[in-house]
Structures are given as structure tokens and as C-alpha cells.
Design a protein around this motif. Structure first.
Motif, PDB file in Angstrom:
ATOM      1  N   UNK A  11       0.813  -1.218   0.000  1.00 43.61           N
ATOM      2  CA  UNK A  11       0.000   0.000   0.000  1.00 43.61           C
ATOM      3  C   UNK A  11       0.839   1.257   0.000  1.00 43.61           C
ATOM      4  N   UNK A  12       1.951   1.226   0.722  1.00 49.67           N
ATOM      5  CA  UNK A  12       2.850   2.384   0.753  1.00 49.67           C
ATOM      6  C   UNK A  12       3.458   2.636  -0.620  1.00 49.67           C
ATOM      7  N   UNK A  13       3.888   1.574  -1.292  1.00 49.33           N
ATOM      8  CA  UNK A  13       4.487   1.719  -2.631  1.00 49.33           C
ATOM      9  C   UNK A  13       3.477   2.292  -3.613  1.00 49.33           C
ATOM     10  N   UNK A  14       2.255   1.800  -3.563  1.00 45.25           N
ATOM     11  CA  UNK A  14       1.222   2.300  -4.475  1.00 45.25           C
ATOM     12  C   UNK A  14       0.957   3.781  -4.201  1.00 45.25           C
ATOM     13  N   UNK A  15       0.893   4.162  -2.939  1.00 41.22           N
ATOM     14  CA  UNK A  15       0.649   5.562  -2.573  1.00 41.22           C
ATOM     15  C   UNK A  15       1.793   6.461  -3.043  1.00 41.22           C
ATOM     16  N   UNK A  16       3.033   6.024  -2.851  1.00 41.83           N
ATOM     17  CA  UNK A  16       4.196   6.797  -3.308  1.00 41.83           C
ATOM     18  C   UNK A  16       4.121   7.002  -4.817  1.00 41.83           C
ATOM     19  N   UNK A  17       3.830   5.930  -5.554  1.00 38.18           N
ATOM     20  CA  UNK A  17       3.735   6.025  -7.014  1.00 38.18           C
ATOM     21  C   UNK A  17       2.627   6.997  -7.426  1.00 38.18           C
ATOM     22  N   UNK A  18       1.490   6.938  -6.753  1.00 33.35           N
ATOM     23  CA  UNK A  18       0.377   7.831  -7.095  1.00 33.35           C
ATOM     24  C   UNK A  18       0.704   9.292  -6.785  1.00 33.35           C
ATOM     25  N   UNK A  19       1.398   9.542  -5.703  1.00 31.18           N
ATOM     26  CA  UNK A  19       1.799  10.916  -5.382  1.00 31.18           C
ATOM     27  C   UNK A  19       2.719  11.462  -6.469  1.00 31.18           C
ATOM     28  N   UNK A  20       3.689  10.666  -6.883  1.00 31.17           N
ATOM     29  CA  UNK A  20       4.616  11.102  -7.932  1.00 31.17           C
ATOM     30  C   UNK A  20       3.884  11.343  -9.249  1.00 31.17           C
ATOM     31  N   UNK A  21       2.942  10.475  -9.581  1.00 35.22           N
ATOM     32  CA  UNK A  21       2.178  10.633 -10.822  1.00 35.22           C
ATOM     33  C   UNK A  21       1.272  11.853 -10.762  1.00 35.22           C
ATOM     34  N   UNK A  22       0.568  12.015  -9.635  1.00 32.20           N
ATOM     35  CA  UNK A  22      -0.367  13.139  -9.518  1.00 32.20           C
ATOM     36  C   UNK A  22       0.330  14.491  -9.489  1.00 32.20           C
ATOM     37  N   UNK A  23       1.583  14.520  -9.043  1.00 31.68           N
ATOM     38  CA  UNK A  23       2.363  15.762  -9.053  1.00 31.68           C
ATOM     39  C   UNK A  23       3.043  16.011 -10.393  1.00 31.68           C
ATOM     40  N   UNK A  24       2.820  15.134 -11.360  1.00 34.13           N
ATOM     41  CA  UNK A  24       3.372  15.318 -12.698  1.00 34.13           C
ATOM     42  C   UNK A  24       4.848  14.995 -12.803  1.00 34.13           C
ATOM     43  N   UNK A  25       5.399  14.280 -11.820  1.00 31.97           N
ATOM     44  CA  UNK A  25       6.829  13.981 -11.817  1.00 31.97           C
ATOM     45  C   UNK A  25       7.163  12.660 -12.501  1.00 31.97           C
ATOM     46  N   UNK A  26       6.211  11.735 -12.547  1.00 30.44           N
ATOM     47  CA  UNK A  26       6.502  10.402 -13.074  1.00 30.44           C
ATOM     48  C   UNK A  26       5.315   9.853 -13.847  1.00 30.44           C
ATOM     49  N   UNK A  27       5.623   8.931 -14.734  1.00 30.41           N
ATOM     50  CA  UNK A  27       4.593   8.164 -15.427  1.00 30.41           C
ATOM     51  C   UNK A  27       4.862   6.688 -15.167  1.00 30.41           C
ATOM     52  N   UNK A  28       3.805   5.949 -15.093  1.00 27.78           N
ATOM     53  CA  UNK A  28       3.886   4.522 -14.814  1.00 27.78           C
ATOM     54  C   UNK A  28       4.223   3.772 -16.098  1.00 27.78           C
ATOM     55  N   UNK A  29       5.261   2.947 -16.030  1.00 23.11           N
ATOM     56  CA  UNK A  29       5.644   2.154 -17.198  1.00 23.11           C
ATOM     57  C   UNK A  29       5.194   0.713 -17.085  1.00 23.11           C
ATOM     58  N   UNK A  30       5.337   0.150 -15.872  1.00 21.76           N
ATOM     59  CA  UNK A  30       5.022  -1.259 -15.709  1.00 21.76           C
ATOM     60  C   UNK A  30       4.718  -1.556 -14.245  1.00 21.76           C
ATOM     61  N   UNK A  31       3.776  -2.455 -14.031  1.00 15.76           N
ATOM     62  CA  UNK A  31       3.491  -2.954 -12.689  1.00 15.76           C
ATOM     63  C   UNK A  31       3.583  -4.472 -12.737  1.00 15.76           C
ATOM     64  N   UNK A  32       4.415  -5.029 -11.883  1.00 18.75           N
ATOM     65  CA  UNK A  32       4.563  -6.479 -11.795  1.00 18.75           C
ATOM     66  C   UNK A  32       4.120  -6.935 -10.418  1.00 18.75           C
TER      67      UNK A  32
END
Length: 157
Positions: free
Chosen positions: A61-82
Motif C-alpha cells: 500500500x505504501x508503494x502504491x501511494x508513493x507512485x500515485x503521489x509522484x504521478x499526480x504531481x506530474x513527476x513520473x509516469x507509470x511504465x510497468x506494474x509487476x
């Protein structure tokens, strides 16, 4: 679904695994705050075009939240989820325990550097404004709060 059996699980947070995985952040469920991992990911992304966030079990849950924060702030895009299941040996009972695992691969956005520079400039201006405000709090005679005490006495009368 891919199954990975590991004989040992690294419980140290934010460990860089081997020379080939310098851009991996392993999140654990220890007492590190969420924004520790967000800020660590930002620092990693300044040096790498891609980062991998990884977690086992309750830390997912922490990893998903970190990824969403980065995406929502326009800093990152998701390439792959394994997602996978990892077998770890339970030291207390000596048997194999299966845990869920997630790996999220993120890449920098095109405007990552601009956003980071703007955030740094904003922090700098906020720090300067805080210093200016702090230096202006004390009166000319150096006593803080003198005026508010007099005002309170006048309000009571």
C-alpha cells in the motif's frame, strides 16, 4: 503469474540492490514516513530516467501511494506494474511463507526537471519569507509579544 522463491528477504528500507539495480527502492513497513519514500524517489529520479519501487506484503500500500503521489504531481509516469508471490522462510517456525510482492516501474516526465526547479525556487522564497517574518516579530526594543499583552489589557477594561 510469476513465482519467485527467495531464501532471504532484505528488510532494510530503501536499499539499493547490487550494482545493476541502483535505481530500485525497496519499501518496508518500518516506521519511515510516507514522504521519506516520496522524497527518496525524487532524488533517485534526478539521477536516473527510471526508478523501480518494490515492496512485500503490508508495504504494498505504501508503494502504491508513493507512485500515485509522484504521478499526480506530474513527476513520473507509470511504465510497468509487476505482481508476484515470494516464498520466504519463517525463522520462528522454519517453514516457507508466501508473501505478495509488487514492483512498479516509473519514468520521469518530460517536465520533471522544470517541476523540481520550480519547487526548489518556491522553497527558497518561502524560507526567505520565513526569515524576514521571524526577524520582524521582535519589536524595536527586542521584546516579543509586548504589543499583544497591552492590547489584551485594554480589551479587558
Amino acid at each position: 503469474m510469476e513465482t519467485i522463491v527467495a531464501s532471504e528477504v532484505n528488510v532494510d528500507p530503501a536499499v539499493v540492490v547490487g550494482p545493476q539495480k541502483r535505481n530500485r527502492i525497496q519499501v518496508s513497513t518500518n516506521k519511515k514516513p510516507l514522504y521519506f519514500y516520496v522524497n527518496l524517489a525524487k532524488r533517485y529520479m534526478q539521477n536516473h530516467n527510471e526508478i523501480e519501487l518494490s515492496a512485500l506484503g503490508m508495504a504494498i500500500g505504501t508503494v502504491v501511494t508513493v507512485a500515485e503521489i509522484l504521478k499526480n504531481n506530474g513527476l513520473a509516469t507509470e511504465k510497468k506494474i509487476l505482481t508476484s508471490t515470494v516464498g520466504t522462510k519463517n525463522e520462528a517456525k522454519g517453514r516457507l511463507v508466501r508473501k505478495a510482492k509488487i514492483e512498479i516501474l516509473l519514468s520521469k516526465t518530460e517536465n520533471f526537471d522544470d517541476l523540481m526547479a520550480a519547487a526548489k525556487a518556491e522553497r527558497s522564497s518561502n524560507n526567505n519569507a520565513s526569515k524576514d517574518k521571524a526577524s520582524g516579530i521582535a519589536g524595536e526594543d527586542g521584546r516579543e509579544g509586548d504589543h499583544s499583552v497591552k492590547q489584551s489589557e485594554e480589551d479587558r477594561n
